[in-house]
Design a protein around this motif. Structure first.
Motif, PDB file in Angstrom:
ATOM      1  N   VAL A   1     -14.926  -3.132   2.074  1.00 16.62           N
ATOM      2  CA  VAL A   1     -13.819  -2.484   2.549  1.00 16.62           C
ATOM      3  C   VAL A   1     -13.794  -1.415   3.007  1.00 16.62           C
ATOM      4  O   VAL A   1     -14.429  -0.178   2.143  1.00 16.62           O
ATOM      5  N   LEU A   2     -13.150  -0.843   3.977  1.00 15.51           N
ATOM      6  CA  LEU A   2     -13.431   0.501   4.741  1.00 15.51           C
ATOM      7  C   LEU A   2     -12.127   1.366   4.251  1.00 15.51           C
ATOM      8  O   LEU A   2     -12.237   2.394   4.083  1.00 15.51           O
ATOM      9  N   ASP A   3     -10.758   0.685   4.202  1.00 13.27           N
ATOM     10  CA  ASP A   3      -9.857   1.468   4.054  1.00 13.27           C
ATOM     11  C   ASP A   3      -8.694   0.535   3.554  1.00 13.27           C
ATOM     12  O   ASP A   3      -8.781  -0.807   3.626  1.00 13.27           O
ATOM     13  N   ALA A   4      -7.545   1.145   2.920  1.00 13.48           N
ATOM     14  CA  ALA A   4      -6.620   0.153   2.350  1.00 13.48           C
ATOM     15  C   ALA A   4      -5.129   0.948   2.342  1.00 13.48           C
ATOM     16  O   ALA A   4      -5.358   2.324   2.078  1.00 13.48           O
ATOM     17  N   LEU A   5      -4.258   0.473   2.800  1.00 13.17           N
ATOM     18  CA  LEU A   5      -2.859   0.986   2.802  1.00 13.17           C
ATOM     19  C   LEU A   5      -1.613  -0.087   2.539  1.00 13.17           C
ATOM     20  O   LEU A   5      -1.955  -1.291   2.633  1.00 13.17           O
ATOM     21  N   TYR A   6      -0.794   0.516   1.807  1.00 10.80           N
ATOM     22  CA  TYR A   6       0.445  -0.301   1.354  1.00 10.80           C
ATOM     23  C   TYR A   6       1.421   0.054   1.593  1.00 10.80           C
ATOM     24  O   TYR A   6       1.794   1.817   1.759  1.00 10.80           O
ATOM     25  N   GLN A   7       2.904  -0.295   1.807  1.00 13.11           N
ATOM     26  CA  GLN A   7       4.165   0.239   2.245  1.00 13.11           C
ATOM     27  C   GLN A   7       5.040  -0.335   1.209  1.00 13.11           C
ATOM     28  O   GLN A   7       5.123  -1.418   0.761  1.00 13.11           O
ATOM     29  N   ARG A   8       6.099   0.600   1.074  1.00 18.27           N
ATOM     30  CA  ARG A   8       7.210   0.264   0.246  1.00 18.27           C
ATOM     31  C   ARG A   8       8.316  -0.209   1.065  1.00 18.27           C
ATOM     32  O   ARG A   8       8.815   0.339   2.004  1.00 18.27           O
ATOM     33  N   ARG A   9       8.902  -1.459   0.791  1.00 15.88           N
ATOM     34  CA  ARG A   9       9.603  -2.101   1.500  1.00 15.88           C
ATOM     35  C   ARG A   9      10.595  -3.236   0.636  1.00 15.88           C
ATOM     36  O   ARG A   9      10.177  -3.548  -0.605  1.00 15.88           O
ATOM     37  N   ASP A  10      11.938  -3.327   0.913  1.00 20.72           N
ATOM     38  CA  ASP A  10      12.571  -4.216   0.132  1.00 20.72           C
ATOM     39  C   ASP A  10      11.864  -5.854   0.240  1.00 20.72           C
ATOM     40  O   ASP A  10      12.041  -6.584  -0.671  1.00 20.72           O
ATOM     41  N   SER A  11      11.679  -6.099   1.470  1.00 25.13           N
ATOM     42  CA  SER A  11      11.073  -7.286   1.706  1.00 25.13           C
ATOM     43  C   SER A  11      10.133  -7.333   3.056  1.00 25.13           C
ATOM     44  O   SER A  11      10.302  -6.443   3.879  1.00 25.13           O
ATOM     45  N   PRO A  12       8.918  -8.016   3.067  1.00 23.70           N
ATOM     46  CA  PRO A  12       8.212  -7.840   4.364  1.00 23.70           C
ATOM     47  C   PRO A  12       8.861  -8.112   5.702  1.00 23.70           C
ATOM     48  O   PRO A  12       9.844  -9.025   5.435  1.00 23.70           O
ATOM     49  N   ASP A  13       8.631  -7.373   6.321  1.00 19.94           N
ATOM     50  CA  ASP A  13       8.958  -7.716   7.995  1.00 19.94           C
ATOM     51  C   ASP A  13       8.744  -9.075   8.332  1.00 19.94           C
ATOM     52  O   ASP A  13       7.653  -9.650   8.360  1.00 19.94           O
ATOM     53  N   PRO A  14       9.706  -9.938   8.963  1.00 23.67           N
ATOM     54  CA  PRO A  14       9.597 -11.384   9.276  1.00 23.67           C
ATOM     55  C   PRO A  14       8.804 -11.442  10.567  1.00 23.67           C
ATOM     56  O   PRO A  14       8.261 -12.516  10.770  1.00 23.67           O
ATOM     57  N   ALA A  15       8.524 -10.391  11.361  1.00 30.25           N
ATOM     58  CA  ALA A  15       7.839 -10.571  12.397  1.00 30.25           C
ATOM     59  C   ALA A  15       6.317 -10.180  12.166  1.00 30.25           C
ATOM     60  O   ALA A  15       5.442 -10.822  12.657  1.00 30.25           O
ATOM     61  N   THR A  16       6.190  -8.935  11.796  1.00 26.42           N
ATOM     62  CA  THR A  16       4.816  -8.460  11.654  1.00 26.42           C
ATOM     63  C   THR A  16       4.421  -8.225  10.157  1.00 26.42           C
ATOM     64  O   THR A  16       3.273  -7.573   9.943  1.00 26.42           O
ATOM     65  N   TYR A  17       5.364  -8.419   9.426  1.00 24.50           N
ATOM     66  CA  TYR A  17       4.718  -8.285   7.711  1.00 24.50           C
ATOM     67  C   TYR A  17       4.887  -6.851   7.160  1.00 24.50           C
ATOM     68  O   TYR A  17       5.490  -6.570   6.205  1.00 24.50           O
ATOM     69  N   ILE A  18       4.740  -6.012   8.178  1.00 29.02           N
ATOM     70  CA  ILE A  18       4.666  -4.434   7.568  1.00 29.02           C
ATOM     71  C   ILE A  18       5.648  -3.692   8.577  1.00 29.02           C
ATOM     72  O   ILE A  18       5.625  -2.472   8.198  1.00 29.02           O
TER      73      ILE A  18
END
Length: 502
Positions: free
Chosen positions: A120-137
């Motif tokens: 594992v080189l890196d990790a990132l997460y995003q706060r969203r109401d729901s995942p983006d239907p096209a690209t997830y993030i």
């Protein structure tokens, strides 16, 4: 020509060298002989390995090690290939819960990635109401992810969730590297660790069910129609010139899925036969369930000396193990280890492993093992109970075993004890609390239904043995006429004892 000395005596020379093998020396051929003899002597603590130790040694026979590569820096003039650990970047979307929940989920994803054989080189997460239907993030985060992948040299992106086929395709088109989701990662770990024929068939069925909706090829080649003379160029078995490559692959996957389902149905018959034999003899069964890497196999080894594989890794044990054991008063019951659970366990795995998970649903008692040293043990309990409800095991009596007490925070253990009154604290590593856990398990086993008072002749020791093995002895007295016995037994054994009223 050299002549031998006049006083040379062959018999005397041989006699002088007769004791050379018994002498010790620091150099020369005799020293080498002595060293060889010492090296072949058996080790003083040599013992026979358990089945689990043999499986663990076989699993570790070939392991890739990061950081020990002699990779060429300039490969412009030669063709050079290497085998190395995949370098991955983790991506998550945080839709509910606290920041600690999101960080725990990402930490678990990192452990899954390392178990599958990656760095594992890196990790990132995003706060969203729901995942983006096209690209997830989302479009903006995809551009940032592409820059991180390019800068770190990663070759894989792992998303903490189950992605739709369109999301996978769009992400791969943007970041230019392979993208896998949490489901594919868990399926890969299961494929590495499956050992038995049934386990391998179950994992393959889950993988094919997952893959069927996600077939794609480079340049759209799966949508091209076949050409040629024989069956439209697809060879014998093709559907004609109008069948595309993706249709052919999907048809072959469906055929393989049908075959695997038939094979698993035959294996289920064998498992049902064994289970019906235990039910016929009314042998109580205990199932050890819990989160992955909570210490289920270690606890089974501690309680029954099963000798199954133990490894500090997620999903180290997939194939269920059942061992026969006895209570303190001689009653026989079985104890089974089961596959571990995890948050968002893929639905394909639950369906494929349903015949195995039925061992849990048909048990008389579930020993729910939870890792007391984990940052979120309550989340583990909730995740496991969600799967237990899905397979119909939520009505089975449950005993919570808070494991790893030797390294757990006492305040966390006290909080869990208050939250789960019907629980015991154990340490499978040190043996702490194992006696209390056994006593709690024995007290929860179902009691035989019929109470009998009989006078057994001394020539019917077989019936007395059955009472000790399958019943609960209340009182026993040896008299001149025979053995006067009061016990609780099942209905079948009560019928056999009815011929000897007390």
């Amino acid at each position: 020509m050299t002549n031998a000395p006049e006083n040379f005596d062959l018999a005397q020379e041989l006699a002088d060298t007769a004791d050379w093998d018994e002498e010790t020396s620091e150099s020369g051929p005799r020293a080498a002989s002595s060293t060889t003899t010492t090296s072949t002597a058996p080790w003083p603590d040599e013992r026979e390995q358990t089945t689990g130790e043999q499986d663990l040694a076989a699993r570790h026979q070939l392991r890739r090690v990061a950081g020990l590569s002699t990779e060429l820096e300039d490969i412009s003039e030669v063709e050079y290939r290497q085998l190395r650990l995949e370098r991955v970047v983790l991506v998550g979307v945080w839709t509910e819960g606290s920041v600690a929940d999101a960080e725990n989920s990402m930490a678990e994803l990192a452990l899954l990635a390392e178990t599958a054989g990656s760095t594992v080189l890196d990790a990132l997460y995003q706060r969203r109401d729901s995942p983006d239907p096209a690209t997830y993030i989302g479009r903006g985060k995809v551009e940032g992810l592409a820059e991180i992948v390019k800068a770190s040299g990663a070759d894989t992106v792992i998303c903490d969730g189950e992605l739709a086929p369109s999301q996978l395709r769009n992400l791969e088109d943007k970041v230019k590297v392979k993208v896998v989701d949490r489901t594919a990662l868990i399926l890969d770990i299961f494929a590495q660790h499956a050992k038995s024929r049934e386990g391998q068939a179950q994992v393959e069925l889950a993988q094919l069910s997952y893959m069927k909706q996600r077939l794609r090829g480079w340049g759209g080649n799966l949508s091209r129609q076949a050409g040629g003379r024989v069956a439209g160029g697809a060879g014998i078995g093709g559907r004609g010139p109008g069948e595309t490559k993706i249709e052919t692959d999907r048809r072959r996957i469906n055929t393989k899925i049908a075959k695997l389902r038939r094979d698993l149905a035959h294996m289920k018959t064998t498992r049902d036969t064994k289970r019906s034999g235990r039910k016929r003899h009314e042998i109580p069964s205990v199932a050890i369930a819990g989160y992955t890497n909570a210490g289920k196999s270690s606890l089974l080894n501690r309680l029954t000396d099963a000798g199954v594989l133990v490894e500090d890794a997620l999903f180290a044990t997939l194939d269920p193990t059942t061992r026969r054991t006895e209570t303190g008063d001689g009653r026989v019951y079985t104890m089974s280890d089961t596959v571990g659970f995890v948050r968002h366990l893929p639905h394909q795995l639950v369906e494929a492993f349903r015949s195995t998970l039925e061992e849990v649903a048909d048990a008389d008692l579930i020993v729910h093992v939870v890792d007391g040293s984990h940052p979120d043990p309550e989340g583990q309990l909730a995740a496991v109970r969600e799967v237990l409800a899905e397979i119909g095991a939520d009505k089975v009596p449950e005993l919570v075993a808070i494991n790893k007490a030797d390294v757990a925070d006492p305040h966390v253990v006290a909080r869990l004890r208050q939250r789960e009154p019907h629980s015991v604290v154990v340490s499978a590593r040190t043996g702490e609390g194992v006696a209390e856990a056994l006593a709690a398990i024995e007290s929860e086993l179902p009691k035989p239904a019929v109470e009998v008072a009989v006078l057994l002749p001394y020539d019917r020791g077989d019936l007395l043995s059955k009472v000790h093995e399958h019943g609960e002895v209340i009182s026993l007295e040896h008299t001149g006429e025979g053995t006067r016995l009061t016990a609780r037994v099942n209905e079948v054994l009560a019928g056999e004892l009815a011929a000897y009223p007390g």
